[in-house]
Design an enzyme around this catalytic site. Structure first.
Site, PDB file in Angstrom:
ATOM      1  N   TYR A  96       0.829  -1.213   0.000  1.00 56.25           N
ATOM      2  CA  TYR A  96       0.000   0.000   0.000  1.00 56.25           C
ATOM      3  C   TYR A  96       0.865   1.265   0.000  1.00 56.25           C
ATOM      4  O   TYR A  96       0.545   2.249  -0.665  1.00 56.25           O
ATOM      5  CB  TYR A  96      -0.979  -0.021   1.188  1.00 56.25           C
ATOM      6  CG  TYR A  96      -2.166  -0.893   0.887  1.00 56.25           C
ATOM      7  CD1 TYR A  96      -2.166  -2.250   1.219  1.00 56.25           C
ATOM      8  CD2 TYR A  96      -3.255  -0.399   0.174  1.00 56.25           C
ATOM      9  CE1 TYR A  96      -3.227  -3.075   0.877  1.00 56.25           C
ATOM     10  CE2 TYR A  96      -4.325  -1.215  -0.168  1.00 56.25           C
ATOM     11  CZ  TYR A  96      -4.300  -2.544   0.184  1.00 56.25           C
ATOM     12  OH  TYR A  96      -5.352  -3.365  -0.185  1.00 56.25           O
ATOM     13  N   HIS A 147     -14.917   1.985  -1.486  1.00 52.05           N
ATOM     14  CA  HIS A 147     -13.870   1.087  -0.989  1.00 52.05           C
ATOM     15  C   HIS A 147     -12.811   1.815  -0.183  1.00 52.05           C
ATOM     16  O   HIS A 147     -11.698   1.318  -0.028  1.00 52.05           O
ATOM     17  CB  HIS A 147     -13.223   0.348  -2.173  1.00 52.05           C
ATOM     18  CG  HIS A 147     -14.183  -0.527  -2.907  1.00 52.05           C
ATOM     19  ND1 HIS A 147     -14.019  -0.889  -4.219  1.00 52.05           N
ATOM     20  CD2 HIS A 147     -15.348  -1.102  -2.514  1.00 52.05           C
ATOM     21  CE1 HIS A 147     -15.036  -1.661  -4.596  1.00 52.05           C
ATOM     22  NE2 HIS A 147     -15.853  -1.804  -3.586  1.00 52.05           N
ATOM     23  N   ALA A 161     -12.027   6.333 -20.838  1.00 54.35           N
ATOM     24  CA  ALA A 161     -12.608   7.435 -20.060  1.00 54.35           C
ATOM     25  C   ALA A 161     -12.036   8.790 -20.496  1.00 54.35           C
ATOM     26  O   ALA A 161     -12.774   9.763 -20.677  1.00 54.35           O
ATOM     27  CB  ALA A 161     -12.324   7.193 -18.578  1.00 54.35           C
ATOM     28  N   GLY A 170     -15.308   2.578 -16.717  1.00 52.04           N
ATOM     29  CA  GLY A 170     -14.026   1.990 -16.336  1.00 52.04           C
ATOM     30  C   GLY A 170     -14.099   0.978 -15.225  1.00 52.04           C
ATOM     31  O   GLY A 170     -13.195   0.901 -14.389  1.00 52.04           O
ATOM     32  N   THR A 171     -15.173   0.175 -15.217  1.00 51.66           N
ATOM     33  CA  THR A 171     -15.241  -0.881 -14.206  1.00 51.66           C
ATOM     34  C   THR A 171     -15.549  -2.211 -14.866  1.00 51.66           C
ATOM     35  O   THR A 171     -16.348  -2.307 -15.781  1.00 51.66           O
ATOM     36  CB  THR A 171     -16.284  -0.572 -13.106  1.00 51.66           C
ATOM     37  OG1 THR A 171     -16.337  -1.683 -12.200  1.00 51.66           O
ATOM     38  CG2 THR A 171     -17.671  -0.297 -13.666  1.00 51.66           C
ATOM     39  N   SER A 172     -14.874  -3.250 -14.361  1.00 48.38           N
ATOM     40  CA  SER A 172     -15.057  -4.597 -14.923  1.00 48.38           C
ATOM     41  C   SER A 172     -16.381  -5.186 -14.445  1.00 48.38           C
ATOM     42  O   SER A 172     -16.804  -6.224 -14.916  1.00 48.38           O
ATOM     43  CB  SER A 172     -13.898  -5.499 -14.487  1.00 48.38           C
ATOM     44  OG  SER A 172     -13.812  -5.500 -13.061  1.00 48.38           O
ATOM     45  N   VAL A 195      -9.650   3.911  -4.875  1.00 48.86           N
ATOM     46  CA  VAL A 195      -9.149   4.324  -3.557  1.00 48.86           C
ATOM     47  C   VAL A 195      -8.049   5.371  -3.719  1.00 48.86           C
ATOM     48  O   VAL A 195      -7.398   5.750  -2.758  1.00 48.86           O
ATOM     49  CB  VAL A 195      -8.598   3.097  -2.783  1.00 48.86           C
ATOM     50  CG1 VAL A 195      -9.712   2.102  -2.513  1.00 48.86           C
ATOM     51  CG2 VAL A 195      -7.460   2.417  -3.542  1.00 48.86           C
ATOM     52  N   ASP A 196      -7.871   5.878  -4.976  1.00 47.88           N
ATOM     53  CA  ASP A 196      -6.695   6.697  -5.279  1.00 47.88           C
ATOM     54  C   ASP A 196      -6.885   8.193  -5.039  1.00 47.88           C
ATOM     55  O   ASP A 196      -5.937   8.962  -5.185  1.00 47.88           O
ATOM     56  CB  ASP A 196      -6.252   6.442  -6.748  1.00 47.88           C
ATOM     57  CG  ASP A 196      -7.377   6.722  -7.754  1.00 47.88           C
ATOM     58  OD1 ASP A 196      -7.455   6.006  -8.762  1.00 47.88           O
ATOM     59  OD2 ASP A 196      -8.185   7.648  -7.520  1.00 47.88           O
ATOM     60  N   GLN A 235     -15.290   3.222  -6.963  1.00 45.25           N
ATOM     61  CA  GLN A 235     -14.706   2.037  -6.338  1.00 45.25           C
ATOM     62  C   GLN A 235     -13.219   2.292  -6.102  1.00 45.25           C
ATOM     63  O   GLN A 235     -12.557   1.501  -5.451  1.00 45.25           O
ATOM     64  CB  GLN A 235     -14.849   0.819  -7.249  1.00 45.25           C
ATOM     65  CG  GLN A 235     -16.275   0.456  -7.592  1.00 45.25           C
ATOM     66  CD  GLN A 235     -16.304  -0.623  -8.635  1.00 45.25           C
ATOM     67  OE1 GLN A 235     -16.156  -1.804  -8.330  1.00 45.25           O
ATOM     68  NE2 GLN A 235     -16.482  -0.240  -9.879  1.00 45.25           N
TER      69      GLN A 235
END
Ligand code: BV8
Ligand code: ZN
Length: 257
Positions: free
Chosen positions: A71, A123, A248, A204-206, A107-108, A105
């Site tokens: 992390y 998240h 995106a 941009g999400t799977s 976390v950045d 989603q």
């Protein structure tokens, strides 16, 4: 695969006529800032691990130093990049629509750095560190002042997990690991925003990580028009009102002046 002019025109019109827009983003919106997505193969030292195996409480308990270092390295990478045109387009859109919600989603922290004012972080955030009982919480930031308590500097400089000054347990990243439940307030706000919107963008999400992955279907069931933006097909693509094969950072600025 490029988005067709017809697709972009259709999305432009949907955005112009929407009174309430909710956007769900995944790791794909940070890809063009240089942050590898969860599906991207990990590189270097981390290539030998699958993210799903490291992003769990069990992995942390088994090898706190390893997970803490993973992390710390990702936090340094995130603080070293800048938001891209996709993040910035979403920040502009927020000011243009009567009712707007951004659910991520990721976390950045890049949506906030791009100027998005309210971001629902399903998240958590890699920029925050807390103890398991949430006695303390520290926030790293691009400027020193954002770190809060005086000991925060040492926390973010540590290469093994420091202990909580109150309960003595390890500090840990303030993210939701696999097997951990999402913050109640975040998931409630996300579901409310999903059920109230008339246009839902899934970018941009799977669409494989639950419960976030149920939001596009929940929007569709609540009667919203659901548009997906992703260079690849996802398990949701067939159910989208419109699924645009594009990235995106190219599609969002093209449809949001
Ligand atoms: C919970 C923080 C239980 C950590 C993350 C079997 C079936 C269903 C569910 C489960 C199951 N087994 C286990 C579960 C539950 C599990 C789950 O869903 N597992 C998956 C793998 C099946 N879910 C959980 O554990 C959740 N908690 O369920 O709790 C519970 C219930 C009650 C009470 C107690 C407990 C917690 C899930 C949250 C995990 N934490 N992140 C960290 O980051 O280290 S999730 C993590 O993976 C990321 O945050 C991200 O959200 C997710 C990956 O998803 P994406 O964002 O979509 O990113 P990905 O890389 O997958 O895809 C990128 C996409 O972008 C691709 O589609 C690609 O084509 C596209 N793309 C690429 N470039 C671009 C682009 N798009 C646009 N532009 C580009 N340039
Ligand atoms: Zn504590």
């Amino acid at each position: 695969m490029k988005p067709t002019p017809h697709d972009l025109d259709q999305l432009r019109r949907l955005i112009a006529s929407a009174r309430s827009i909710t956007v769900l983003t995944g790791a794909g919106v940070s890809a063009e800032s240089g942050i590898p997505t969860f599906r991207d193969a990990q590189t270097g030292y981390w290539a030998r691990f699958r993210p799903e195996d490291l992003a769990t409480p069990e992995a942390f308990r088994r090898d706190p130093d390893l997970v803490w270092r993973w992390y710390a390295e990702r936090r340094r990478a995130v603080l070293g990049v800048t938001p891209n045109a996709g993040h910035r387009a979403l920040a502009r859109l927020e000011g243009r629509v009567e009712r707007f919600s951004l659910v991520t989603q990721n976390v950045d922290g890049l949506h906030a750095r791009a100027g998005s004012r309210t971001v629902i972080e399903l998240h958590g955030s890699i920029l925050r560190v807390r103890c398991f009982k949430s006695c303390v919480s520290y926030t790293a930031g691009t400027d020193k002042a954002a770190t809060g308590a005086p000991e925060a500097e040492a926390v973010f400089a540590a290469d093994t997990p420091p202990r909580c000054p109150h309960c003595g347990d390890f500090l840990r990243p303030d993210v939701v690991w696999f097997g951990e439940s999402l913050p109640e307030d975040a998931i409630e706000a996300a579901v409310a925003a999903t059920e109230q919107c008339d246009l839902f963008l899934s970018v941009g999400t799977s669409t494989v990580v639950y419960p976030a992955a149920m939001l596009p279907d929940a929007a569709r069931d609540a009667g919203a028009t659901v548009v997906e933006i992703n260079p690849q097909e996802t398990p949701f693509s067939a159910r989208a009102s419109l699924s645009i094969r594009g990235t995106a950072a190219t599609v969002l600025p093209a449809v949001i002046e």
